[in-house]
Every structure is written in C-alpha cells, then in structure tokens.
Design a protein around this motif. Structure first.
Motif, mmCIF file in Angstrom:
data_model
loop_
_atom_site.group_PDB
_atom_site.id
_atom_site.type_symbol
_atom_site.label_atom_id
_atom_site.label_comp_id
_atom_site.label_asym_id
_atom_site.label_seq_id
_atom_site.Cartn_x
_atom_site.Cartn_y
_atom_site.Cartn_z
ATOM 1 N N GLY A 9 -20.814 24.727 55.180
ATOM 2 C CA GLY A 9 -19.700 24.705 54.239
ATOM 3 C C GLY A 9 -18.336 24.544 54.885
ATOM 4 N N VAL A 10 -18.114 25.195 56.011
ATOM 5 C CA VAL A 10 -16.799 25.121 56.654
ATOM 6 C C VAL A 10 -16.495 23.696 57.135
ATOM 7 C CG1 VAL A 10 -15.418 25.958 58.600
ATOM 8 C CG2 VAL A 10 -16.699 27.573 57.199
ATOM 9 N N PRO A 11 -17.381 23.043 57.889
ATOM 10 C CA PRO A 11 -17.074 21.664 58.293
ATOM 11 C C PRO A 11 -16.966 20.699 57.110
ATOM 12 C CG PRO A 11 -18.825 22.538 59.659
ATOM 13 C CD PRO A 11 -18.592 23.521 58.562
ATOM 14 N N LEU A 12 -17.816 20.884 56.087
ATOM 15 C CA LEU A 12 -17.723 20.006 54.916
ATOM 16 C C LEU A 12 -16.416 20.229 54.157
ATOM 17 C CD1 LEU A 12 -21.374 20.104 53.561
ATOM 18 C CD2 LEU A 12 -20.196 18.209 54.665
ATOM 19 N N GLY A 13 -15.953 21.457 54.098
ATOM 20 C CA GLY A 13 -14.683 21.749 53.451
ATOM 21 C C GLY A 13 -13.512 21.145 54.197
ATOM 22 N N ILE A 14 -13.554 21.212 55.516
ATOM 23 C CA ILE A 14 -12.491 20.605 56.331
ATOM 24 C C ILE A 14 -12.490 19.092 56.143
ATOM 25 C CG2 ILE A 14 -11.739 20.167 58.701
ATOM 26 C CD1 ILE A 14 -12.830 22.965 59.390
ATOM 27 N N ALA A 15 -13.666 18.495 56.181
ATOM 28 C CA ALA A 15 -13.757 17.044 56.000
ATOM 29 C C ALA A 15 -13.256 16.631 54.619
ATOM 30 C CB ALA A 15 -15.196 16.579 56.208
ATOM 31 N N ALA A 16 -13.629 17.382 53.602
ATOM 32 C CA ALA A 16 -13.171 17.063 52.248
ATOM 33 C C ALA A 16 -11.656 17.195 52.147
ATOM 34 C CB ALA A 16 -13.845 17.983 51.233
ATOM 35 N N HIS A 17 -11.087 18.207 52.766
ATOM 36 C CA HIS A 17 -9.631 18.391 52.746
ATOM 37 C C HIS A 17 -8.927 17.221 53.416
ATOM 38 C CE1 HIS A 17 -5.778 19.950 54.313
ATOM 39 N NE2 HIS A 17 -5.723 20.550 53.132
ATOM 40 N N ARG A 18 -9.466 16.787 54.561
ATOM 41 C CA ARG A 18 -8.842 15.681 55.305
ATOM 42 C C ARG A 18 -8.939 14.352 54.567
ATOM 43 N NH1 ARG A 18 -10.624 17.144 61.479
ATOM 44 N NH2 ARG A 18 -9.178 18.889 61.695
ATOM 45 N N VAL A 19 -9.933 14.204 53.700
ATOM 46 C CA VAL A 19 -10.090 12.960 52.944
ATOM 47 C C VAL A 19 -9.334 13.018 51.618
ATOM 48 C CG1 VAL A 19 -11.771 11.523 51.723
ATOM 49 C CG2 VAL A 19 -12.296 12.364 54.011
ATOM 50 N N VAL A 20 -9.499 14.112 50.884
ATOM 51 C CA VAL A 20 -8.984 14.186 49.518
ATOM 52 C C VAL A 20 -7.467 14.361 49.459
ATOM 53 C CG1 VAL A 20 -9.048 15.563 47.403
ATOM 54 C CG2 VAL A 20 -11.161 14.990 48.578
ATOM 55 N N VAL A 21 -6.918 15.279 50.238
ATOM 56 C CA VAL A 21 -5.486 15.586 50.134
ATOM 57 C C VAL A 21 -4.611 14.372 50.451
ATOM 58 C CG1 VAL A 21 -3.624 17.015 51.070
ATOM 59 C CG2 VAL A 21 -5.787 18.054 50.421
ATOM 60 N N PRO A 22 -4.829 13.651 51.550
ATOM 61 C CA PRO A 22 -3.994 12.469 51.797
ATOM 62 C C PRO A 22 -4.142 11.384 50.719
ATOM 63 C CG PRO A 22 -5.083 13.124 53.823
ATOM 64 C CD PRO A 22 -5.674 13.938 52.721
ATOM 65 N N ARG A 23 -5.348 11.219 50.207
ATOM 66 C CA ARG A 23 -5.537 10.208 49.157
ATOM 67 C C ARG A 23 -4.839 10.597 47.864
ATOM 68 N NH1 ARG A 23 -11.609 7.715 49.873
ATOM 69 N NH2 ARG A 23 -11.258 7.025 52.003
ATOM 70 N N MET A 24 -4.858 11.882 47.540
ATOM 71 C CA MET A 24 -4.144 12.327 46.344
ATOM 72 C C MET A 24 -2.641 12.149 46.516
ATOM 73 S SD MET A 24 -6.295 15.720 45.254
ATOM 74 C CE MET A 24 -5.227 16.096 43.897
ATOM 75 N N ALA A 25 -2.132 12.449 47.701
ATOM 76 C CA ALA A 25 -0.701 12.274 47.965
ATOM 77 C C ALA A 25 -0.325 10.796 47.897
ATOM 78 C CB ALA A 25 -0.338 12.851 49.326
ATOM 79 N N ALA A 26 -1.167 9.937 48.451
ATOM 80 C CA ALA A 26 -0.894 8.497 48.399
ATOM 81 C C ALA A 26 -0.974 7.988 46.966
ATOM 82 C CB ALA A 26 -1.882 7.745 49.282
ATOM 83 N N GLY A 27 -1.814 8.583 46.162
ATOM 84 C CA GLY A 27 -1.967 8.160 44.773
ATOM 85 C C GLY A 27 -0.724 8.395 43.934
ATOM 86 N N VAL A 28 0.062 9.400 44.303
ATOM 87 C CA VAL A 28 1.294 9.678 43.559
ATOM 88 C C VAL A 28 2.537 9.313 44.371
ATOM 89 C CG1 VAL A 28 0.316 11.429 42.047
ATOM 90 C CG2 VAL A 28 1.233 12.111 44.265
ATOM 91 N N ASP A 29 2.337 8.583 45.450
ATOM 92 C CA ASP A 29 3.412 8.075 46.311
ATOM 93 C C ASP A 29 4.332 9.172 46.834
ATOM 94 O OD1 ASP A 29 2.586 5.432 46.159
ATOM 95 O OD2 ASP A 29 3.669 5.107 44.272
ATOM 96 N N ILE A 30 3.743 10.211 47.416
ATOM 97 C CA ILE A 30 4.548 11.242 48.075
ATOM 98 C C ILE A 30 4.059 11.404 49.506
ATOM 99 C CG2 ILE A 30 5.076 12.519 45.964
ATOM 100 C CD1 ILE A 30 2.986 14.597 46.819
ATOM 101 N N THR A 31 4.926 11.931 50.347
ATOM 102 C CA THR A 31 4.572 12.235 51.728
ATOM 103 C C THR A 31 4.517 13.746 51.864
ATOM 104 O OG1 THR A 31 5.716 10.245 52.486
ATOM 105 C CG2 THR A 31 5.236 11.938 54.130
ATOM 106 N N LEU A 32 3.390 14.231 52.288
ATOM 107 C CA LEU A 32 3.208 15.668 52.434
ATOM 108 C C LEU A 32 3.707 16.124 53.805
ATOM 109 C CD1 LEU A 32 -0.377 16.098 50.977
ATOM 110 C CD2 LEU A 32 1.777 16.673 49.880
ATOM 111 N N PRO A 33 4.337 17.301 53.868
ATOM 112 C CA PRO A 33 4.718 17.836 55.179
ATOM 113 C C PRO A 33 3.490 18.278 55.955
ATOM 114 C CG PRO A 33 5.246 19.396 53.448
ATOM 115 C CD PRO A 33 4.773 18.138 52.772
#
Length: 79
Positions: A9-33
């Motif tokens: 669960g821990v590695p899968l959660g990290i991988a999901a975070h690294r994939v999902v969060v940047p794509r969601m930010a790109a989807g709404v055209d924002i740059t996350l700190p």
C-alpha cells in the motif's frame, strides 16, 4: 496480512500521488509549490508502515484471544 498491506500500500500510494496530483494541477492550469508535491519522507514512510502493522495486530488480537478460549467441543458445536 497487515505487513503485506503496508508493503504494497505505501509504494502504491506514493506512486498514485506522484501521478495523480501533477495531472490534476495541470488539468486546472496551476503550478503547485514543492511543499504540496514533495510530501513523502523516509521517517514518515517508516511510521506509516509500522502503524499499518500495529493496526493489523490490534485488530486480530481480540478475535484470536476469544477463539483461543474455546474448547474443541464448542468449536465443533458451532461448525
């Protein structure tokens, strides 16, 4: 089972975070700190894995103790 869940669960959660969060930010055209994207640190991951094992052990302790107190006749009668 708890250790296996933590190990998977821990590695899968990290991988999901690294994939999902940047794509969601790109989807709404924002740059996350960096504070929102670099959130995983080794001590925190170790603590999360240990917490998963502790939760699994505590969840199994009560039913196991209850089952250990039964006699063979009681177990066979409940089958």
């Amino acid at each position: 089972m708890g250790a296996l869940g933590s190990l998977l669960g821990v590695p899968l959660g990290i991988a999901a975070h690294r994939v999902v969060v940047p794509r969601m930010a790109a989807g709404v055209d924002i740059t996350l700190p960096r504070s929102m994207t670099d959130v995983w640190h080794a001590p925190l991951l170790g603590l999360a894995a240990l917490a998963g094992v502790v939760i699994a052990v505590m969840g199994a302790l009560v039913p196991a103790r209850r089952a250990a107190r039964l006699t063979v006749a009681e177990v066979l009668h409940n089958e």
